[in-house]
Design a protein around this motif. Structure first.
Motif, short mmCIF file in Angstrom:
data_model
loop_
_atom_site.label_atom_id
_atom_site.label_comp_id
_atom_site.label_asym_id
_atom_site.label_seq_id
_atom_site.Cartn_x
_atom_site.Cartn_y
_atom_site.Cartn_z
N GLN A 176 0.84 -1.20 0.00
CA GLN A 176 0.00 0.00 0.00
C GLN A 176 0.87 1.25 0.00
O GLN A 176 0.57 2.24 -0.70
N SER A 177 1.96 1.23 0.77
CA SER A 177 2.85 2.39 0.84
C SER A 177 3.55 2.62 -0.48
O SER A 177 3.74 3.75 -0.92
N SER A 236 0.28 -3.61 17.88
CA SER A 236 0.93 -2.33 18.18
C SER A 236 2.14 -2.10 17.28
O SER A 236 2.37 -0.98 16.80
N THR A 237 2.94 -3.14 17.05
CA THR A 237 4.10 -2.96 16.17
C THR A 237 3.67 -2.65 14.74
O THR A 237 4.28 -1.83 14.06
N GLN A 255 3.00 1.47 10.50
CA GLN A 255 2.01 2.16 9.66
C GLN A 255 2.06 3.67 9.88
O GLN A 255 2.05 4.45 8.93
N GLU A 256 2.12 4.09 11.13
CA GLU A 256 2.14 5.52 11.44
C GLU A 256 3.44 6.17 10.95
O GLU A 256 3.44 7.29 10.46
N HIS A 315 -0.21 14.00 16.14
CA HIS A 315 -0.77 12.86 16.84
C HIS A 315 -0.04 11.57 16.54
O HIS A 315 -0.11 10.63 17.32
N GLY A 316 0.64 11.49 15.39
CA GLY A 316 1.31 10.26 15.03
C GLY A 316 2.35 9.84 16.04
O GLY A 316 2.37 8.68 16.50
#
Length: 368
Positions: A256-257, A282-283, A288-289, A335-336
């Motif tokens: 996707q990236s 979480s990882t 992703q972030e 926020h990231g």
């Protein structure tokens, strides 16, 4: 607590006063001995040193002492006396509200000082009056401007803190929703397995059958409660329980990236081990972030994602090459990064973010 600036201003005032008195006060016919005015200059420097601790009291004491000196001693004002008055007025208007009674009394005391100072002069011209008024206005206006700047800066800081707290609360709610999904799924599996074992029991195992029935009933009740809690966390528009991604789906995220314009390279070091569902989620979200932030701040560029399995810990390193269009490396925030910190802290890990060469790096170490 007095700062080095306070000491510097006080020393300058004291030296200026002593130098002026020793060089010029004796030239005035009938003037007092210089030693008295030297002492007065030193006293003024002491008042200046304490001006920020008690700006109103210092200004009033200084103004009253000078007015009495002008009226009773009939002495001409020295330049250091006038400049000290301006310093004290500036400090007062920096520290108190413009509409407060202390500001009003301070301005009135300064007005009385100016009138008595001009009256003590043997010859006053309109130019002297204009200069005194302009300099007083500049000192007072500067104090008001500094106070307004401080107020705006404090308000901006408070707004930033509130936004950061809201972002943390929002990210924690998101993490709670995702972890509740995982727990609900796990409890559902446990309940179904208990039911499967119950159906396999033979005759004469009534006690075991009763225990497994209790496990099934308790599991169903727990799932129902989790669904209700998830509905509360998601709000009226939330969806139901959905599978959550883990590092097993990292390849999909990379594709996707790449489709969005990032040139992503993935490296895995060490011997991969199965991760708990919450840690795997979480990882995945951290990677992703980090990729989202790279695309947002640096645009299409190269990114290296390294997942390292070491004894007792998992290492994540997401480093980009920075903008390829020649512009400077922008700062990262928002926020990231808050979300990454919350997720790493959830597992008692460590997160480091910051510039790396022309690019930016996100490095996390999470205990296994």
């Amino acid at each position: 607590m007095r700062t080095p600036i306070d000491w510097l201003v006080a020393v300058i005032v004291g030296l200026f006063a002593v130098a002026e008195e020793l060089s010029g006060r004796n030239a005035i016919p009938g003037g007092r001995p210089s030693v008295w005015w030297v002492v007065a200059g030193v006293a003024a420097a002491v008042l200046v040193l304490y001006r920020r601790r008690a700006p109103f009291a210092v200004l009033c004491v200084y103004s009253a002492a000078n007015v009495l000196g002008f009226v009773l001693l009939r002495e001409m004002a020295a330049a250091w006396q006038f400049y000290t008055q301006l310093v004290l007025l500036f400090t007062l208007l920096c520290e108190v509200r413009p509409a407060s009674w202390k500001a009003g009394v301070g301005l009135a005391a300064t007005g009385a000082y100016l009138v008595s100072m001009l009256a003590s002069s043997p010859s006053v011209v309109w130019g002297d009056v204009a200069v005194a008024l302009v300099m007083t206005a500049l000192a007072g206006g500067s104090g008001l401007a500094v106070r307004r700047h401080r107020t705006l800066a404090l308000q901006a800081q408070e707004r930033g803190e509130l936004l950061a707290q809201a972002a943390v609360a929002e990210e924690r709610a998101r993490i709670a929703r995702e972890l509740h999904d995982i727990v609900a799924h796990s409890v559902s599996v446990m309940t179904m397995q208990a039911g499967g074992v119950r159906l396999m029991l033979g005759r004469g195992q009534d006690r075991e059958r009763e225990i497994l029935t209790t496990i099934e009933d308790t599991g169903r009740e727990a799932v129902d409660e989790l669904r209700r809690m998830l509905g509360l966390l998601r709000g009226p528009d939330g969806d139901g329980l959905t599978p959550q991604p883990t590092l097993d789906r990292l390849d999909d995220l990379v594709e996707q990236s790449r489709a969005a314009g990032l040139d992503v390279t993935v490296e895995v070091t060490g011997d991969p081990v199965p991760l708990p569902a919450g840690l795997g989620l979480s990882t995945y979200r951290i990677v992703q972030e980090a990729l989202t932030n790279t695309l947002k701040h640096a645009g299409p560029t190269g990114v290296t994602v390294t997942v390292g399995y070491a004894p007792g810990e998992l290492r994540l390193d997401i480093t980009d090459e920075g903008p390829r269009d020649g512009r400077g490396t922008p700062g990262r925030g928002g926020h990231g990064l808050i979300g990454m910190r919350e997720r790493v802290a959830l597992f008692h890990g460590r997160l480091a973010t910051g510039p790396s060469g022309r690019g930016y790096a996100v490095r996390a170490v999470i205990p296994l």
